[in-house]
Design a protein around this motif. Sequence first.
Motif, PDB file in Angstrom:
ATOM      1  N   VAL A 292      34.864  40.170  40.725  1.00 44.71           N
ATOM      2  CA  VAL A 292      36.364  39.962  40.249  1.00 44.71           C
ATOM      3  C   VAL A 292      36.935  41.172  40.406  1.00 44.71           C
ATOM      4  O   VAL A 292      38.298  41.510  40.866  1.00 44.71           O
ATOM      5  CB  VAL A 292      36.427  39.231  39.039  1.00 44.71           C
ATOM      6  N   ASP A 293      36.444  42.294  39.933  1.00 46.82           N
ATOM      7  CA  ASP A 293      36.886  43.637  39.806  1.00 46.82           C
ATOM      8  C   ASP A 293      37.086  44.110  41.485  1.00 46.82           C
ATOM      9  O   ASP A 293      38.136  44.887  41.441  1.00 46.82           O
ATOM     10  CB  ASP A 293      35.866  44.794  39.130  1.00 46.82           C
ATOM     11  N   VAL A 294      36.049  43.954  42.164  1.00 47.11           N
ATOM     12  CA  VAL A 294      36.325  44.303  43.402  1.00 47.11           C
ATOM     13  C   VAL A 294      37.442  43.346  44.154  1.00 47.11           C
ATOM     14  O   VAL A 294      38.368  44.067  44.942  1.00 47.11           O
ATOM     15  CB  VAL A 294      34.850  44.120  44.329  1.00 47.11           C
TER      16      VAL A 294
ATOM     17  N   ARG B 156      31.932  27.585  31.038  1.00 46.15           N
ATOM     18  CA  ARG B 156      32.969  28.004  30.167  1.00 46.15           C
ATOM     19  C   ARG B 156      33.468  29.549  30.293  1.00 46.15           C
ATOM     20  O   ARG B 156      34.383  29.970  30.428  1.00 46.15           O
ATOM     21  CB  ARG B 156      33.038  27.759  28.899  1.00 46.15           C
ATOM     22  N   GLU B 157      32.007  30.670  30.617  1.00 45.75           N
ATOM     23  CA  GLU B 157      32.453  31.784  30.748  1.00 45.75           C
ATOM     24  C   GLU B 157      33.155  32.110  31.937  1.00 45.75           C
ATOM     25  O   GLU B 157      34.147  32.917  32.048  1.00 45.75           O
ATOM     26  CB  GLU B 157      31.117  32.529  30.621  1.00 45.75           C
ATOM     27  N   MET B 158      32.628  31.353  32.935  1.00 42.36           N
ATOM     28  CA  MET B 158      33.359  31.441  34.460  1.00 42.36           C
ATOM     29  C   MET B 158      34.861  31.218  34.202  1.00 42.36           C
ATOM     30  O   MET B 158      35.648  31.877  34.780  1.00 42.36           O
ATOM     31  CB  MET B 158      32.871  30.742  35.532  1.00 42.36           C
ATOM     32  N   ASP B 159      35.065  29.999  33.557  1.00 44.41           N
ATOM     33  CA  ASP B 159      36.267  29.586  33.602  1.00 44.41           C
ATOM     34  C   ASP B 159      37.326  30.470  32.944  1.00 44.41           C
ATOM     35  O   ASP B 159      38.515  30.882  33.202  1.00 44.41           O
ATOM     36  CB  ASP B 159      36.236  28.031  33.057  1.00 44.41           C
ATOM     37  N   SER B 160      36.930  31.043  31.657  1.00 42.77           N
ATOM     38  CA  SER B 160      37.509  31.968  31.124  1.00 42.77           C
ATOM     39  C   SER B 160      37.975  33.279  31.774  1.00 42.77           C
ATOM     40  O   SER B 160      39.199  33.565  31.733  1.00 42.77           O
ATOM     41  CB  SER B 160      36.962  32.381  29.657  1.00 42.77           C
TER      42      SER B 160
ATOM     43  N   ARG C 211      40.481  32.389  34.906  1.00 39.63           N
ATOM     44  CA  ARG C 211      41.722  32.308  34.617  1.00 39.63           C
ATOM     45  C   ARG C 211      42.217  33.411  33.974  1.00 39.63           C
ATOM     46  O   ARG C 211      43.518  33.706  34.238  1.00 39.63           O
ATOM     47  CB  ARG C 211      41.729  31.090  33.474  1.00 39.63           C
ATOM     48  N   ASP C 212      41.646  34.340  33.137  1.00 41.83           N
ATOM     49  CA  ASP C 212      42.035  35.504  32.518  1.00 41.83           C
ATOM     50  C   ASP C 212      42.581  36.444  33.705  1.00 41.83           C
ATOM     51  O   ASP C 212      43.583  37.286  33.501  1.00 41.83           O
ATOM     52  CB  ASP C 212      41.182  35.861  31.400  1.00 41.83           C
ATOM     53  N   ARG C 213      41.776  36.488  34.672  1.00 44.15           N
ATOM     54  CA  ARG C 213      42.260  37.442  35.660  1.00 44.15           C
ATOM     55  C   ARG C 213      42.822  37.001  36.859  1.00 44.15           C
ATOM     56  O   ARG C 213      43.179  37.641  38.026  1.00 44.15           O
ATOM     57  CB  ARG C 213      40.867  38.014  36.343  1.00 44.15           C
ATOM     58  N   GLY C 214      43.344  35.634  36.681  1.00 42.94           N
ATOM     59  CA  GLY C 214      44.162  35.022  37.728  1.00 42.94           C
ATOM     60  C   GLY C 214      43.675  34.833  39.308  1.00 42.94           C
ATOM     61  O   GLY C 214      44.063  35.106  40.038  1.00 42.94           O
TER      62      GLY C 214
END
Length: 288
Positions: A18-20, A48-52, A55-58
């Motif tokens: 996700v950072d990349v 749940r961790e993936m989902d969070s 979603r947090d990172r759009g």
Amino acid sequence: MKLGVICDGISRDLYHAVDVMDEFDLEYAELQFVWDAEVGDHTPKQIREMDSLLRDRGKPVSCLSRHIFAGMTQNNKPGDTLHTTHMDALKRVIDMAHILDAGLVRIMTPKKEQILWGSHGAEQWNVAKGAWDAILPLIAPAIELARAERVKLVVETGNGTMVNSSYTGRRLIDDLDAKDVLGVLWDPANNCWCHEEAFPDGYMELSQGYLAHVHIKDVQVDTPRAHLEVRRMDEGQLAPYFPKIASSLRQDSYQGVISFESVYHKGDGDFEAGFRSCIDRFKAHFSS
């Protein structure tokens, strides 16, 4: 256009992937292998961790891409042990899709028989008789499940699978009368192996509502020598077709996601470096 990436082509560490993605302004995350498992094999806590995180990172999830039905053959039967294993995995992936609000769930098709139809003698001597018809009842329960669960499936055009071209992808949908819940995940690089020209032939087969998702990479195939080389973007046999594909997707107001499939490396096994050497070229073609 909607651009994304198959995240494990960067890294199976989803946080790093996700950072990349942020670094290169890619919005849509396609999930295949995350951390230590293929989608469908994660714990509820991991999901749940993936989902969070996403979603947090759009980062909307464009597709959950497990290899459903891959490795099966025409000799398998609905409800046998292997088919049941794949259907159980599909149910888990669909449950995961509901949680992640994933747009699509990928399926594959069983192993390829080379000649499925023929005429003027080939139908007697060369066709793998019954091979195509044998896979339809294997896929049909997935269609019923998708309708019941209100999810959209996509069947990928694969290298060694029964659906290995735009034509066979469209035919599968028509033969199953499943256009309402099944689309084609078009991978024109995979279709090179069966010598289907990406444009206009491959693209036009999927017009009229069959195209639901796209994978982009570049390759060079040598079918007589059974050799496949992944090439840096714009340095393989698809290079002349990318501008035409991109232009037609824009002209036709394609609403799906285009996922970059990062499977190239320079010979050192460093797929993230391969991604970084290709991604600007991908965006140059497919960015709006």
